[in-house]
Design an enzyme around this catalytic site. Structure first.
Site, PDB file in Angstrom:
ATOM      1  N   THR A  16      85.317  41.934 -15.105  1.00  0.00           N
ATOM      2  CA  THR A  16      85.512  43.608 -15.084  1.00  0.00           C
ATOM      3  C   THR A  16      85.959  44.364 -16.145  1.00  0.00           C
ATOM      4  O   THR A  16      85.429  45.425 -16.161  1.00  0.00           O
ATOM      5  CB  THR A  16      85.955  43.324 -13.661  1.00  0.00           C
ATOM      6  N   LYS A  37      76.141  46.770 -10.289  1.00  0.00           N
ATOM      7  CA  LYS A  37      76.963  45.157  -9.916  1.00  0.00           C
ATOM      8  C   LYS A  37      75.974  44.994  -9.143  1.00  0.00           C
ATOM      9  O   LYS A  37      75.849  44.864  -8.048  1.00  0.00           O
ATOM     10  CB  LYS A  37      78.061  45.545  -9.042  1.00  0.00           C
ATOM     11  N   GLY A 202      96.211  41.353 -19.714  1.00  0.00           N
ATOM     12  CA  GLY A 202      96.734  42.859 -17.863  1.00  0.00           C
ATOM     13  C   GLY A 202      95.755  44.679 -18.315  1.00  0.00           C
ATOM     14  O   GLY A 202      96.836  45.375 -17.662  1.00  0.00           O
TER      15      GLY A 202
END
Length: 238
Positions: A16, A37, A202
């Site tokens: 993603t 999606k 991150g």
């Protein structure tokens, strides 16, 4: 390319955020982008899905889900357990093709890996990519074990005659271990295709403005960025 299919070597490898980075770079260059999606699992109707997360990070993109199932399972299993209609590869291809008539770039983000089943007949993202005749970008993890899963995925792409765009490392650790650093040289060898980027660990938690500013430095020119595989590997040589 009008349509790019994005798959992973498994779950939680950074599909993603990679999709968001590709979208962000394209939007910044002035291209209109849609994110499809096909099957969102493990999310309630009132929760944000992966396509919503791409839009949050990347900016102005069109988003479309074809189906949403509440349990965090493979789409075919989740659809069966919820007594809902499954998504089929032809539906995915038709939706992506329609979006491609209205956008410069359509990103189709799969669920899990390449051969995760959409339906009980065995339809997969690979089948949708074949129907679309679209290139497939593989998102892989950085560390130990990634060589096997990446080679298995890319072998299957080639066995099916699909266009394999390359590999992106979906989460590059702040303090990369020996295996991760060695994999920078080994991933292109086992996949037979170039590394096209590495996203920092991150990155999905970055503020959207910082994410969009950083995205070009995480992706190779093939994907619209300026990341250099050789320079990155040299700077992390074991």
């Amino acid at each position: 390319m009008a349509v790019l299919v994005i798959t992973g070597t498994g779950t939680e490898v950074g599909k993603t955020v990679t999709t968001a980075a590709v979208a962000a770079v394209a939007v910044a260059s002035g291209r209109s982008v849609a994110v499809l999606k096909p099957a969102q699992t493990g999310v309630r109707p009132d929760e944000r899905g992966d396509a919503d997360e791409v839009a949050r990070l990347a900016g102005t993109v069109t988003t479309l889900e074809l189906a949403r199932y509440p349990e965090p399972l493979a789409p075919a299993t989740a659809a069966r357990r919820a007594a809902l209609a499954p998504v089929r590869p032809r539906e995915v291809a038709e939706a992506a093709a329609k979006l491609a008539t209205e956008h410069d770039l359509v990103l189709v983000e799969g669920a899990g890996g390449l051969l995760v089943r959409f339906d009980d007949e065995g339809g997969t993202l690979a089948d949708a990519a074949r129907l679309l005749d679209a290139p497939v970008l593989v998102v892989a993890s950085a560390g130990l074990g990634t060589l096997n899963t990446t080679e298995l995925t890319t072998r299957e792409l080639r066995l099916r005659g699909l266009d394999f765009a390359g590999v992106v490392i979906g989460s590059w650790p702040d303090d990369a271990d020996l295996a991760s650093r060695c994999n920078l040289a080994d991933l292109p060898t086992v996949s037979g295709a170039p590394l096209l980027g590495a996203l920092p660990s991150g990155a999905g938690a970055y503020p959207p403005a910082d994410f969009r500013a950083g995205a070009p430095s995480w992706l190779a020119p093939t994907l619209g960025g300026r990341w250099n595989a050789s320079a990155f590997a040299s700077s992390h040589a074991p």
